[in-house]
Design an enzyme around this catalytic site. Structure first.
Site, PDB file in Angstrom:
ATOM      1  N   HIS A 197     -20.854  29.677  49.490  1.00 13.56           N
ATOM      2  CA  HIS A 197     -19.803  30.128  48.584  1.00 13.56           C
ATOM      3  C   HIS A 197     -20.448  30.879  47.433  1.00 13.56           C
ATOM      4  CE1 HIS A 197     -21.427  26.517  46.738  1.00 13.56           C
ATOM      5  NE2 HIS A 197     -20.901  26.911  45.588  1.00 13.56           N
ATOM      6  N   ASP A 247     -19.821  31.307  43.018  1.00 13.51           N
ATOM      7  CA  ASP A 247     -19.238  30.467  41.966  1.00 13.51           C
ATOM      8  C   ASP A 247     -18.124  31.125  41.170  1.00 13.51           C
ATOM      9  OD1 ASP A 247     -20.753  28.281  42.600  1.00 13.51           O
ATOM     10  OD2 ASP A 247     -22.348  28.716  41.154  1.00 13.51           O
ATOM     11  N   HIS A 249     -24.462  30.957  48.056  1.00 11.44           N
ATOM     12  CA  HIS A 249     -25.397  29.846  48.186  1.00 11.44           C
ATOM     13  C   HIS A 249     -24.691  28.625  48.753  1.00 11.44           C
ATOM     14  CE1 HIS A 249     -23.468  29.546  44.230  1.00 11.44           C
ATOM     15  NE2 HIS A 249     -23.580  28.236  44.361  1.00 11.44           N
ATOM     16  N   ARG A 281     -29.299  12.432  47.179  1.00 13.89           N
ATOM     17  CA  ARG A 281     -29.740  13.620  46.444  1.00 13.89           C
ATOM     18  C   ARG A 281     -28.961  13.691  45.142  1.00 13.89           C
ATOM     19  NH1 ARG A 281     -27.814  19.016  45.876  1.00 13.89           N
ATOM     20  NH2 ARG A 281     -29.291  20.702  46.304  1.00 13.89           N
TER      21      ARG A 281
END
Length: 684
Positions: free
Chosen positions: A553, A555, A625, A635
Site C-alpha cells: 500500500h 500511506d 510498501h 514483531r
C-alpha cells in the site's frame, strides 16, 4: 475476584437475546454472524467459520435486496409527481418513510438490529469474508469451494500477491476444474459485458449481440437498484454538526442534494470493476459501439443504425460514428431513432448535473462536473465501411483529481544532519532503490528497546487503533497496539512505569526530529498518528502460509497496481507526507519490511527489523510498501506518520503534549482528564 468479559462477547450475547425476543426475528444481522465466524476462525473451528460466514454473506445480500425492493415499491406508491404544496410534499415524505419502514421490517425484522458499522460494511465491500472462507474450506478439504472463495476475493483485491499464488496452487491440483474458479459476487451487467467482448473478439457476432443486449438490460436494472440504495440516511460530511443550525428547508435541500450526488455516482460505480479505483473508459456507450458493428456484421442494418445513433447521444458529432450512421441511412433508405432507454438515461443524467450545481451552491460546497464517459477519438476510414470498436479499454479517472496538499510544495532533498550522535546512516534512497527513503540504526538503545517492548506487552490491546479488529490485514496474526496518550494515561494511573510511558513519547519525538532534519524540510513536520504496535504469529496457522502481514500500500493515496497509479483522494489519508517505523526487536521469523514498484509485486528493497533500526520515507505513491508474514514470534515497532499541514496534527498528540507539560509542572491530579475518549484513526 473480578471477572472481565470482552465487550464483543457481551455485545454478542445481548444481540442474540434480542433476536430471540424479537417479534420478527426472521433474519440474523450479518455483523453478528461475521463476528461469530471470525471468533470460530481463531478457535480453528472451520465448520463454524463456514456456517456463520456463509450465513453472514446471505444476510448481507438479503438486507440489501430488501432495501432496494421496499424503497422502489414505496416510491411507486407515494410519488412526488403530483405534489404542489408544502404540506403535500411532507405528507408524501412521511407516508413513503412509513411504507419503507413497514416493508423492511416485515422482511428482515427490526431495523435497529441491522444497523451495521461502517467498518463491517467496508469488509463486505472488500470481500474480506471470502478470505476467511477460502482458508476454512481449504482446512476442510473442500478445494472446489476454496478455489471459488479465493477467486472471488482476488477479483476485488488484485494486488494481493499471496492470493494470486494460492489460486495458482489450486489450479495445479489434480482434479481442478476451471468451473471451480467463479466470482461469487460477479455483477451481472459486467459479467455479461465481459463475456460479450470475448465472443466479439472471436467474430461470434450473434452470440456477442445476445450478451451485450443482456448486459444493457442488467446495467439499467443495476442503475435503478444503485439509486434506490441512495435513498437512506445521509452523511453531511461538509457540515460542522456542532454549528449546524440551518432551517428546515435548508436541511431538506441538503439531504436531497446528498442523495442526488449519490445517485449521480452510480454511473461511476457501475462502470468500475471490483478492486479497481477508476471506472472503465467509455463503459456504457461502448455497449452501443460493440452492438452497432455486430449488428452490421449480421446484416441487421436498422438495428446497427439504432445503436450507432444511441452511441452519438453520448458523443455527439463523433466523426467515425457519424460516418457509420450516414452509411446505414443510405443502406436502409430512411432514418432511425436512437433507443428510448438511452435517451431517457442521458436526459436524466443531464438533469442531475444541473440540480447538483444548484444544490452545491446552496450547500456552499464545490461541485465539479465529471466526465463519466470519454471518447477514444475518431478513426480514419477512407472507404466508409462502418467501423467498430477494437475492444481496447483502459481505466481512467472520472474527474480531475483535487489537490489535497495544503502545505507549500517541498523540494525533494535528503542527507541532512541526523541530530543525535549515536544515530548511524545505513542506506540512503539510492541504496534503497527509490526516492525519499532512508534506513538508520541506533535511533534508540538496547535498554530502551527492551523497556518499550515491556510497555507494549502491558498497554497494547487486540486491534487497538483498528477499531477492535484482531488483525486488520491477516487472520494469521494477532495485532495489538496503543497510542501515546493511552500509555501516558496508564503511566499516570500507575498501571505502567511513568518513565516507560515518557520514553514512548520521547522516542517518537526523537524520530520526528530525525526525519525532519534528514530530509531537509523547510517547514515543521507534525505528528499525524503515532502507534506502538506488535504483530504476533498465531500458532498452528503458519503452515504453507504465503500472505503478507501488511499488504502492499501507500500511506497517502490509494494504490492502483493495474493502472500503475496512486490516487490521492479519500479514504486515503491524503494529508500524510512522511512515514517512519522504529523497530524494537528482531527475534522473530519473517516480518521484513519491503518497498515495491507501483505494480505491488516487484520488490525494490527489503529491511530486516532489529532493535533501534528505523526506516523513513515519503508517504506517497513513490514508496509502495508492505510487511512480509510474521511466521514465528512477535514483531514490535513504533509506527509514525507525519504531516506538513498543521491543520491535520494528531489530536491525541496535542493532548499528550498537555499531559507532559502538566507532569513536568507537577500539576495536580485535576489537570488530568480521565474522561478522554481515545478513538485512534485507522491506518492504511
Amino acid at each position: 475476584m473480578d471477572v472481565h468479559f470482552p465487550t464483543s462477547s457481551i455485545l454478542s450475547i445481548v444481540l442474540q437475546a434480542l433476536l430471540l425476543s424479537s417479534s420478527y426475528g426472521s433474519l440474523e444481522p450479518y455483523d453478528l454472524l461475521y463476528n461469530n465466524a471470525v471468533d470460530a476462525f481463531y478457535r480453528s473451528d472451520y465448520k463454524d467459520v463456514v456456517r456463520y460466514m456463509e450465513g453472514a454473506l446471505s444476510s448481507y445480500a438479503e438486507v440489501r435486496q430488501t432495501k432496494v425492493r421496499c424503497r422502489l415499491r414505496c416510491q411507486d406508491q407515494h410519488p412526488f409527481d403530483s405534489v404542489s404544496m408544502d404540506l403535500q410534499f411532507f405528507d408524501v415524505v412521511l407516508r413513503r418513510s412509513n411504507c419503507q419502514n413497514e416493508c423492511i421490517e416485515e422482511k428482515v425484522g427490526t431495523q435497529s438490529m441491522h444497523k451495521v458499522s461502517e467498518d463491517v460494511n467496508q469488509d463486505f465491500q472488500r470481500r474480506i469474508p471470502y478470505n476467511y472462507l477460502q482458508l476454512a474450506y481449504q482446512k476442510l478439504k473442500q478445494l472446489d469451494k476454496a478455489a471459488a472463495a479465493a477467486h472471488t476475493y482476488f477479483q476485488a483485491n488484485p494486488e494481493h500477491v499471496e492470493m494470486d499464488q494460492n489460486l495458482e496452487q489450486y489450479k495445479a491440483l489434480e482434479g481442478s476444474d476451471q468451473d471451480h474458479f467463479v466470482d461469487r459476487e460477479a455483477r451481472p451487467h459486467q459479467r455479461s459485458f465481459s463475456a460479450g467482448v470475448k465472443l466479439y473478439d472471436t467474430a461470434d457476432y450473434k452470440g456477442a449481440i445476445a450478451l451485450f443486449e443482456e448486459a444493457l438490460q442488467e446495467y439499467y436494472r443495476a442503475d435503478v437498484e444503485c439509486r434506490a440504495l441512495c435513498h437512506g440516511p445521509q452523511r453531511f460530511e461538509e457540515q460542522d454538526h456542532v454549528l449546524y443550525r440551518y432551517s428546515l428547508y435548508e436541511l431538506v435541500s441538503d439531504h436531497f442534494t446528498q442523495a442526488l450526488h449519490c445517485e449521480h455516482e452510480c454511473v461511476r460505480d457501475l462502470s468500475t470493476r471490483p478492486g479497481r479505483l477508476s471506472p472503465m473508459e467509455n463503459y456504457l456507450p461502448l455497449h452501443y459501439d460493440y452492438l452497432q458493428f455486430a449488428y452490421f456484421q449480421m446484416n441487421m442494418v436498422e438495428e446497427a443504425m439504432e445503436c450507432a445513433k444511441s452511441y452519438l447521444l453520448f458523443h455527439e458529432g463523433e466523426e467515425f460514428m457519424t460516418e457509420n450512421v450516414d452509411y446505414y441511412r443510405e443502406a436502409v433508405g430512411h432514418d432511425v431513432k436512437p433507443r428510448e432507454k438511452a435517451e431517457w438515461y442521458l436526459r436524466r443524467h443531464k438533469q442531475e448535473l444541473e440540480l447538483l450545481v444548484i444544490g452545491s451552491e446552496n450547500m456552499h460546497v464545490e461541485f465539479t462536473e465529471g466526465h463519466y464517459w470519454t471518447s477514444s477519438g475518431g478513426r480514419e476510414d477512407s472507404n466508409r465501411i462502418p467501423s467498430g470498436t477494437d475492444g481496447w479499454m483502459e481505466y481512467v479517472p472520472i474527474s480531475e483529481k483535487k489537490n489535497f496538499t495544503l502545505a507549500p510544495p517541498q523540494k525533494l532533498r535528503e542527507g541532512g544532519p541526523l541530530v543525535y550522535d549515536s544515530v548511524q546512516l545505513v542506506q540512503n534512497s539510492k541504496a534503497l532503490n527509490g526516492t525519499q527513503r532512508v534506513l538508520l540504526d541506533d535511533v534508540i538503545s538496547v535498554d530502551e528497546c527492551a523497556e518499550l517492548t515491556n510497555l507494549a506487552h502491558t498497554v497494547t490491546m487486540a486491534g487497538d487503533g483498528y477499531r477492535g479488529k484482531m488483525s486488520p490485514h491477516t487472520p494469521n496474526e494477532r495485532f495489538e497496539g496503543a497510542t501515546v496518550l493511552k500509555t501516558l494515561q496508564y503511566g499516570y494511573e500507575g498501571r505502567v512505569p511513568l518513565r516507560s510511558a515518557r520514553l514512548f513519547y520521547d522516542a517518537s519525538e526523537r524520530a520526528r526530529r530525525i526525519i525532519e532534519s534528514y530530509f531537509l524540510l523547510n517547514s515543521t513536520l507534525h505528528f499525524s498518528y503515532t502507534h506502538l504496535v506488535c504483530r504476533t504469529a498465531i500458532t498452528g496457522q503458519q503452515d504453507h502460509r504465503n500472505d503478507l502481514s501488511h499488504p502492499i500500500h501507500a500511506d497517502n493515496c490509494l494504490l492502483d497496481p493495474e493502472a500503475n497509479e496512486c490516487w490521492k483522494e479519500p479514504p486515503a489519508y491524503t494529508y500524510r507526507d512522511y512515514s517512519a517505523l522504529l523497530y524494537l526487536n528482531g527475534d522473530f521469523e519473517g516480518g521484513e519490511f519491503i518497498f515495491t514498484e507501483m505494480d505491488a509485486k516487484t520488490v525494490t528493497a527489503q529491511v530486516k527489523p532489529k532493535c533501534g533500526r528505523m526506516v523513513g520515507f515519503s508517504s506517497g505513491g513513490e514508496n509502495p510498501h508492505g510487511v512480509r508474514a510474521v511466521t514465528r514470534g512477535q514483531r514490535c515497532a513504533v509506527a509514525l506518520w507525519f504531516t506538513l499541514d498543521p491543520l491535520f496534527r494528531e489530536l491525541e498528540r496535542l493532548q499528550a503534549d498537555e499531559v507532559m507539560q502538566a507532569l513536568d509542572n507537577q500539576s495536580s491530579q485535576s489537570q488530568w482528564d480521565t474522561s478522554l475518549n481515545i478513538n485512534p484513526k485507522d491506518e492504511l
